[in-house]
Design a protein around this motif. Structure first.
Motif, mmCIF file in Angstrom:
data_model
loop_
_atom_site.group_PDB
_atom_site.id
_atom_site.type_symbol
_atom_site.label_atom_id
_atom_site.label_comp_id
_atom_site.label_asym_id
_atom_site.label_seq_id
_atom_site.Cartn_x
_atom_site.Cartn_y
_atom_site.Cartn_z
ATOM 1 N N GLN A 120 -21.848 -7.343 -36.539
ATOM 2 C CA GLN A 120 -22.258 -6.725 -35.278
ATOM 3 C C GLN A 120 -21.577 -5.379 -35.078
ATOM 4 O O GLN A 120 -20.424 -5.181 -35.460
ATOM 5 C CB GLN A 120 -21.920 -7.657 -34.113
ATOM 6 N N ALA A 121 -22.300 -4.458 -34.423
ATOM 7 C CA ALA A 121 -21.780 -3.107 -34.210
ATOM 8 C C ALA A 121 -20.491 -3.118 -33.398
ATOM 9 O O ALA A 121 -19.577 -2.328 -33.655
ATOM 10 C CB ALA A 121 -22.841 -2.253 -33.508
ATOM 11 N N GLU A 122 -20.383 -4.033 -32.416
ATOM 12 C CA GLU A 122 -19.173 -4.071 -31.591
ATOM 13 C C GLU A 122 -17.961 -4.534 -32.407
ATOM 14 O O GLU A 122 -16.825 -4.118 -32.132
ATOM 15 C CB GLU A 122 -19.361 -4.974 -30.367
ATOM 16 N N ASP A 123 -18.185 -5.387 -33.429
ATOM 17 C CA ASP A 123 -17.081 -5.801 -34.292
ATOM 18 C C ASP A 123 -16.600 -4.634 -35.141
ATOM 19 O O ASP A 123 -15.395 -4.451 -35.339
ATOM 20 C CB ASP A 123 -17.525 -6.955 -35.195
ATOM 21 N N ALA A 125 -16.873 -1.478 -34.341
ATOM 22 C CA ALA A 125 -16.212 -0.528 -33.444
ATOM 23 C C ALA A 125 -14.788 -0.981 -33.117
ATOM 24 O O ALA A 125 -13.856 -0.171 -33.090
ATOM 25 C CB ALA A 125 -17.025 -0.368 -32.164
ATOM 26 N N ALA A 126 -14.611 -2.273 -32.864
ATOM 27 C CA ALA A 126 -13.278 -2.784 -32.542
ATOM 28 C C ALA A 126 -12.337 -2.637 -33.731
ATOM 29 O O ALA A 126 -11.165 -2.271 -33.568
ATOM 30 C CB ALA A 126 -13.374 -4.254 -32.129
ATOM 31 N N ARG A 148 -12.521 -0.412 -36.180
ATOM 32 C CA ARG A 148 -12.190 1.001 -36.380
ATOM 33 C C ARG A 148 -11.257 1.526 -35.289
ATOM 34 O O ARG A 148 -10.372 2.344 -35.556
ATOM 35 C CB ARG A 148 -13.467 1.834 -36.423
ATOM 36 N N ARG A 149 -11.432 1.028 -34.054
ATOM 37 C CA ARG A 149 -10.561 1.455 -32.960
ATOM 38 C C ARG A 149 -9.122 1.040 -33.222
ATOM 39 O O ARG A 149 -8.186 1.835 -33.056
ATOM 40 C CB ARG A 149 -11.070 0.859 -31.646
#
Length: 307
Positions: free
Chosen positions: A13-16, A18-19, A21-22
């Motif tokens: 998932q894109a949110e995973d 993003a988290a 990489r953050r």
């Protein structure tokens, strides 16, 4: 070799992403990875890490494998450290094709100072937390390391007669020979032709190009397969790799039209018995004449098994 163990998993998932990489951006900034003078020393992180990995000496071949570096990039970094008087290149008398890198006294002193500064940096970061919070963070980092290691391991289908397959089986045999009260006879190992092509499958797990686990599948009867020799190297245990190998073997069975898989395990391998039960295997009466069998299991496969 064929890799298959990611083919049945749901997309990331894109949110995973993003988290992940953050966190990566935050952590690398906090420990100074972006600075050309890592830990306040006169070199970037890449050179500092290479100097640490050289330890008391290592071959360029081993460093390339261990660190996953391009040969040209590794050569340039090694030459930079050599120019600074921190390492020397040695050609061993027994093999003039090898190039060994050894630290000089200055290199050893540099690593000792690097260690001191890295410890101070970590202590400084942890000082802002109380004991319970430090314990929580330490546990979270251990979990992250375990899962990242598991994510980095690939599972490949190899020929049952390949060097990696036989090396894994030798290690498996030595491991259980030490654990079984009666020892283990290598004559009981599967034959290459039983676990290759349409007859079956042999899986090898690789961590940083090094074999760290295996498992075999062979046909028993029409529609029925048998799982054999699921093994994980001691250094790669408690990652969840045995379950991944088991799922991969189930996937290989389905691909060969096998609706049922069976296996047996020794009475002393209580952890294996617990894993099989947790993965949906039911204990059944003895189905073979394996002298090492103490418990026999079976599982009826569905399309989602092995995913």
């Amino acid at each position: 070799m064929a890799s298959f163990d990611q083919s049945q998993r749901p997309p990331v998932q894109a949110e995973d992403v993003a988290a992940f990489r953050r966190f990566n951006r935050y952590f690398t900034r906090r420990i100074g990875v972006l600075d050309d003078h890592y830990l306040g020393q006169d070199r970037p992180l890449g050179e500092a890490r290479l100097l640490f990995e050289i330890g008391e000496g290592a071959s360029l071949r081993e460093l390339r494998r261990r660190l996953g570096l391009d040969a040209g990039y590794l050569s340039r970094m090694t030459k930079a450290l050599q120019a600074q008087g921190l390492v020397r290149l040695v050609v061993p008398a027994h093999d003039n094709r090898l190039r060994l890198v050894e630290p000089t006294p200055a290199g050893r002193a540099e690593v000792a100072e690097q260690q001191r500064r890295a410890d101070a940096l970590a202590a400084g970061l942890l000082e802002g937390l109380g004991p319970a919070q430090r314990a929580e963070l330490t546990a979270a980092m251990a979990t992250a390391e375990r899962l990242l290691r598991l994510a980095g391991i690939t599972v490949e289908t190899v020929d049952g007669a390949s060097a990696d397959a036989r090396a894994c089986l030798d290690a498996y045999a030595a491991d259980i020979d030490a654990r079984f009260p009666e020892g283990y006879d290598k004559a009981a190992l599967v034959r290459p032709e039983e676990v290759t092509g349409d007859a079956g499958a042999f899986l090898v797990a690789y961590e940083e190009q090094r074999p760290v686990g295996c498992g075999a599948l062979r046909r028993l009867a029409p529609g029925v397969g048998e799982i054999r020799h699921v093994w994980v190297h001691p250094e790669a245990r408690r990652l969840g790799l045995a379950r991944r190998l088991l799922a991969g073997l189930e996937q290989a069975a389905l691909a060969r039209g096998l609706a049922v898989v069976r296996l047996d395990t020794h009475a002393v391998l209580t952890e294996a018995q617990a894993m099989y039960r947790a993965c949906g295997y039911a204990e059944i009466p003895r189905y073979n004449d394996d002298v090492y069998g103490g418990h026999w299991f079976e599982k009826r496969l569905r399309a989602e098994d092995g995913a």
